[in-house]
Motif scaffolding. Structure first.
Motif, mmCIF file in Angstrom:
data_model
loop_
_atom_site.group_PDB
_atom_site.id
_atom_site.type_symbol
_atom_site.label_atom_id
_atom_site.label_comp_id
_atom_site.label_asym_id
_atom_site.label_seq_id
_atom_site.Cartn_x
_atom_site.Cartn_y
_atom_site.Cartn_z
ATOM 1 N N LEU A 245 44.303 44.146 42.151
ATOM 2 C CA LEU A 245 43.952 42.961 41.710
ATOM 3 C C LEU A 245 44.104 41.797 42.258
ATOM 4 C CD1 LEU A 245 45.629 43.875 38.053
ATOM 5 C CD2 LEU A 245 43.287 44.210 38.952
ATOM 6 N N PHE B 280 40.897 39.949 43.703
ATOM 7 C CA PHE B 280 40.221 38.708 42.658
ATOM 8 C C PHE B 280 40.647 37.366 43.038
ATOM 9 C CE2 PHE B 280 39.781 42.826 40.654
ATOM 10 C CZ PHE B 280 38.363 42.687 40.103
ATOM 11 N N ILE C 180 45.030 35.579 40.295
ATOM 12 C CA ILE C 180 44.803 36.845 39.200
ATOM 13 C C ILE C 180 45.780 37.864 39.597
ATOM 14 C CG2 ILE C 180 43.323 38.775 38.651
ATOM 15 C CD1 ILE C 180 42.369 36.138 37.742
ATOM 16 N N TYR D 14 49.148 36.714 38.416
ATOM 17 C CA TYR D 14 49.074 36.695 37.081
ATOM 18 C C TYR D 14 49.728 38.307 36.389
ATOM 19 C CZ TYR D 14 47.599 36.994 32.120
ATOM 20 O OH TYR D 14 46.962 37.363 30.914
ATOM 21 N N ILE E 23 41.671 31.527 33.887
ATOM 22 C CA ILE E 23 42.969 32.248 34.292
ATOM 23 C C ILE E 23 43.927 31.467 33.698
ATOM 24 C CG2 ILE E 23 42.906 31.245 36.746
ATOM 25 C CD1 ILE E 23 44.458 34.654 35.236
ATOM 26 N N ARG F 233 44.939 32.063 30.244
ATOM 27 C CA ARG F 233 45.670 33.365 30.281
ATOM 28 C C ARG F 233 47.058 33.309 30.470
ATOM 29 N NH1 ARG F 233 43.149 35.100 26.746
ATOM 30 N NH2 ARG F 233 44.431 36.820 26.962
ATOM 31 N N TYR F 234 47.508 32.409 31.531
ATOM 32 C CA TYR F 234 48.745 32.109 32.113
ATOM 33 C C TYR F 234 49.442 31.396 30.837
ATOM 34 C CZ TYR F 234 49.250 32.856 37.152
ATOM 35 O OH TYR F 234 49.372 33.744 38.197
ATOM 36 N N ASP G 149 44.071 42.283 29.031
ATOM 37 C CA ASP G 149 43.223 41.463 30.198
ATOM 38 C C ASP G 149 42.953 42.092 31.114
ATOM 39 O OD1 ASP G 149 43.858 39.278 28.444
ATOM 40 O OD2 ASP G 149 45.482 38.437 29.709
ATOM 41 N N LYS G 150 43.562 43.412 31.622
ATOM 42 C CA LYS G 150 43.053 43.942 32.583
ATOM 43 C C LYS G 150 41.764 44.908 32.392
ATOM 44 C CE LYS G 150 44.665 47.901 35.749
ATOM 45 N NZ LYS G 150 45.641 48.787 36.113
ATOM 46 N N LEU H 285 39.122 42.242 32.458
ATOM 47 C CA LEU H 285 38.864 41.635 33.727
ATOM 48 C C LEU H 285 37.791 42.518 34.772
ATOM 49 C CD1 LEU H 285 39.445 39.681 36.224
ATOM 50 C CD2 LEU H 285 41.266 41.331 36.751
ATOM 51 N N TRP I 272 34.680 40.531 31.638
ATOM 52 C CA TRP I 272 34.834 39.109 31.984
ATOM 53 C C TRP I 272 33.914 38.979 33.205
ATOM 54 C CZ3 TRP I 272 41.014 38.444 31.788
ATOM 55 C CH2 TRP I 272 41.005 38.110 30.397
ATOM 56 N N ARG J 30 37.739 32.640 43.475
ATOM 57 C CA ARG J 30 39.062 33.221 43.957
ATOM 58 C C ARG J 30 39.972 31.804 43.952
ATOM 59 N NH1 ARG J 30 38.920 37.510 48.756
ATOM 60 N NH2 ARG J 30 37.600 39.053 47.658
#
Length: 872
Positions: free
Chosen positions: A187, A190, A194, A197, A690, A693-694, A729-730, A733, A737, A742
């Protein structure tokens, strides 16, 4: 201006800008260059050969076992000829899986072998004649919008650990990332942001679960009769077991409470009218509802202190591991940033790449591979992007006999102008009602597009006459150690570079300019248009200005939630979760007013704003709107908190996974698109931030720490919410998404240096307030025997309801034989919540037991000091 240098520093590559103002490399790499780059340990992407610049020139033959379930459904329905799903299914050039033999047969000559393989040009002709291909749009979704990885470790160079393929990769075999078995290490492909996270979210979930286990003694105490006697539906519910909801209450006389009606909930203070033989005798006494629960024992306080200490140690260790993880992700994924520097203060006339290449080679012995000079030509780039958009719109209205030539027309300026003029000459007059709608972007005909095209060409001609100045210089070196050497040698401090003190620099540019150099961001993360002129002062001022509308949104949400709360406590919690989902959209719009030089800083600013909003909206606002005396009441604060956790565990992830809007685009709107570009635009994937999401992760941790004293079982809900969010989320992603630039560790640094320490302070500060506030009824005994007449009273509440209540004398077993007075148990208006000593139950008008007072006065005060020392 942009230039690439080969190893012999002689070859030069020409460039152009696409519709987004991004440089397109039009030069092909030959086998000799490829061999040289491999021998020199270059940083490689998935494909080192030239890729087609248009998706229409790519053909992907994807097996049914290697595609998404949505594409399988689309193929199945199209093959069965369901026109309600795909009206153009019978004319699909790809015919669902490249079964196009019948379509291609008409294009072959007699006697010619038909191998059922379409060339890109032949397929494009079929697309223009028969209409857009739905399967091709799905291929665009899977090969361009979604991330893919190389198959069987098909990669160049032993030092490259990245498995992520370039969008549209055709030279090497690729496949979609498996959303269940993809390890966290991959991951990081990305971007560091990411990878960190997902790494941190799983560990914070474990931390919350362990904290919940440590809270089991307090949870068991809240469930026992030692805390609240007698059964009650709320306390017997498994989801509220272990909360501080107090159902052991009784009405007590409070003659002086009439002067403090606003300090009590409307259901906890009433006028009692004594009844005799069913008649009202006129004797009125104020009664208040007293909580008989005791949550202030020494053992429970020590349990809370133990969990707080565990959280301190855990967050400290995780913050340290996060810094190590950031370094590991950076080392495992060699990208252009590891070889590049950015000069933020070049001389304004230093616009020659050869001069920069000579400077670095002569002074540092470094070989320059790429040199990009950013100039203050944002308006020109913006105009070129608009021109490209208008040109594409012209090709969309070409007559059928020219549509097959649209790519050639688009690349030839003279031909494009000729075609536009001929379209105007042949187009019928535009009705007046359409002309009225054209300013809105509707019904754009050939006349309007030709006028726009000529206007933008004139604007570009004027902009080309401007003498632009250099603002930033990006240099990419051949080796990573060369980048580090240059950065170390040019490190003279911002003050010396700002005042251009050449004596402090060993290698001044042109012998007189002190350069400020830093590691460059990823190329796709740099905001090339209207971003590189950003300064620290400008960013700070922009941030302060954009905070104002954020505060306005917070007050608006508070007002709406308070109105909903008057009707239903549970739905007020749901409303808070809804605002947590939709308000970030407005915050993104507000954040768009700021100018940042790279996506990492923009995401960090967004992260800060959304985190502040969600923390205030979820925890602070909920506490503020709830009456203090409702803190441990049934159907009050804790029920609202439970609704928030339920939304985080079930509602939000479910909506995210279902993705109804984008499924509607792909399965309903896309099959009815008029051309291939419009169809592909329905398959761009779901946009995500992102930073947002955090904030979900930090919000849950903050919520657990804020309400840990009265709802310790919330740590289990928080752990489950983080775990669900991790897998949701995984999956998104890797399957829904859209690919994002990056970004580095900017968000992670803000989290571990600022927000996570704030969580520790919250646990200490708010925890002390909650321990001091037990039993949350604002009642204190005056230590004098009650003179209130015994009998049956009719309680009349402020909401105009009434109920019967019987007051018994002490000799009939009533424990509360004293009159009570109002006393302020709410310390939220004071800091710290340690009191003065008058709050002891042994004192007049006090309520704290000795254990409670010792806990609040001594232990929690030292915990506050420790937390602030930890932050410092």
């Amino acid at each position: 201006m942009w230039k690439r240098f080969s190893q012999n520093r002689k070859s030069e590559m020409e460039v152009e800008l696409d519709e987004n103002g991004i440089v397109i490399d039009e030069a092909d790499d030959d086998e000799e260059d490829l061999s040289e780059m491999q021998d020199s340990n270059y940083e490689f992407q998935a494909s080192t050969e030239h890729q087609p610049t248009r998706f229409e020139d790519l053909i992907f033959e994807d097996d049914d076992r290697e595609i998404t379930y949505g594409r399988r459904i689309a193929r199945y329905l199209t093959e069965r000829g369901y026109k309600w799903y795909n009206p153009r299914g019978a004319n699909d050039p790809d015919h669902c899986g490249n079964e196009h033999a019948d379509h291609h047969q008409d294009e072959t000559k007699d006697g010619e072998e038909n191998d059922n393989i379409l060339t890109p040009s032949a397929r494009n002709m079929l697309v223009e004649k028969r209409g857009p291909s739905l399967d091709s749009a799905w291929a665009y979704f899977e090969h361009i919008a979604l991330p893919r990885k190389l198959c069987d470790h098909a990669q160049f160079g032993e030092n490259v650990n990245s498995f992520k393929a370039d969008p549209g990769e055709t030279k090497l075999p690729t496949e979609l990332y498996p959303y269940l078995t993809t390890p966290e290490g991959q991951l990081g492909d990305f971007g560091i942001g990411i990878g960190i996270y997902f790494w941190s979210m799983r560990r914070f979930s474990c931390m919350c679960f362990i904290a919940g286990l440590l809270y089991i003694p307090l949870i068991h105490y809240y469930r026992s009769d030692d805390y609240s006697k007698g059964p009650h539906p709320s306390r017997d519910s498994w989801v509220l077991r272990g909360s501080a909801i107090c159902t052991d209450t009784m009405w007590v006389p409070c003659p002086t409470c009439v002067d403090n009606e606003d300090k009590f909930d409307r259901n906890r203070l009433a006028i009692g009218i004594l009844e005799t033989d069913g008649d009202d005798d006129g004797n009125e006494v104020y009664f208040a509802l007293r909580n008989l629960c005791s949550g202030n024992n020494w053992e429970q306080g020590l349990n809370h202190l133990g969990v707080t200490f565990f959280m301190f140690v855990s967050i400290f260790v995780l913050s340290w591991l996060l810094s190590k993880g950031e370094l590991k992700f950076d080392e495992d994924n060699l990208t252009a940033s590891d070889y590049s520097i950015r000069v933020t203060d070049p001389p304004e006339d230093a616009t020659d790449p050869d001069e920069w290449e000579q400077y670095f080679s002569e002074n540092f012995g470094a070989r320059v591979v790429y040199c990009t000079i950013a100039m203050n030509n944002e308006k020109l780039i913006d105009a070129l992007a608009k021109r490209r958009t208008i040109a594409q719109a012209i090709t969309h209205i070409l007559p059928p006999d020219l549509k097959g030539e649209k790519n050639a027309i688009l690349d030839d300026d003279e031909e494009l102008e000729t075609v536009a003029a001929s379209l105007v000459a042949e187009s019928p007059p535009t009705p007046l009602w359409k002309k009225c709608l054209q300013p809105l972007g509707l019904f754009q005909d050939a006349v309007m597009l030709k006028d726009k095209f000529e206007e933008i060409n004139g604007e570009i001609e004027e902009l080309l006459k401007v003498n632009y100045k250099a603002t930033n210089v990006f240099v990419t070196f051949e080796y990573e150690n060369q980048q580090r050497t240059v950065l170390s040698s040019l490190s003279v401090g911002k003050i010396w570079s700002f005042f251009n003190v050449a004596e402090k620099c060993d290698f001044p540019f042109r012998g007189e300019h002190v350069l400020h150099a830093e590691e460059a961001a990823e190329p796709e993360a740099v905001r090339w248009i209207y971003g590189l002129d950003s300064t620290v002062t400008r960013r700070v001022l922009q941030f302060l200005v954009t905070i104002i509308p954020l505060m306005g949104l917070l007050f608006l949400c508070g007002y709406i939630v308070s109105e909903v709360r008057n009707q239903s406590v549970f739905w007020s919690g749901m409303m808070i979760s809804i605002f947590n989902s939709i308000i970030p959209i407005a915050v993104r719009a507000i954040n768009g007013l700021e100018i940042h030089d790279n996506e990492g800083y923009a995401q960090a600013s967004l992260y800060f704003k959304i985190t502040i909003f969600r923390w205030a909206n979820t925890a602070v606002l909920t506490t503020y709107l709830a009456e203090f005396t409702d803190t441990v009441s049934d159907e009050a604060l804790i029920n609202s908190l439970l609704a928030v956790f339920i939304a985080e565990i079930f509602t939000s992830p479910l909506i995210q996974l279902l993705d109804p809007v984008n499924h509607l685009k792909r399965h309903l709107l896309a099959p009815r698109a008029m051309n291939q570009i419009a169809m592909n635009n329905r398959f761009t994937g779901t946009f995500y931030n992102i930073a947002e999401r955090y904030t979900n992760m930090t919000k849950i941790i903050f919520l657990c720490g804020w309400y840990g004293v009265i709802f310790p079982a919330g740590y289990f809900f928080g752990a489950l919410a983080l775990l669900v969010q991790y897998y949701a989320d995984k999956y998104c992603l890797l399957r829904t998404w859209h690919n994002q630039p990056r970004i580095g560790n900017e968000i992670s640094v803000i989290g571990r240096l600022y927000f996570f320490p704030v969580v520790l302070v919250v646990m200490s500060v708010v925890g002390s307030y909650y321990w001091a506030g037990f039993p949350f009824d604002n009642l204190c005994s005056d230590n004098e025997e009650s003179t209130t007449a015994v009998g049956t009273y009719t309680l009349q509440f402020r909401n105009e309801t009434s109920s019967a209540f019987t007051w018994m004398s002490p000799d009939e077993g009533n424990e509360a034989f004293y009159d009570f007075n109002y006393c302020n148990q709410n310390f939220l208006g004071a800091f710290p919540a340690t009191g003065t000593g008058d709050e002891r139950a042994s004192a007049d008008n006090g309520w704290m037991s000795d254990d409670q007072y010792t806990m609040v006065r001594d232990v929690l005060r030292h915990m506050l000091h420790f937390s602030f020392a930890f932050i410092a």
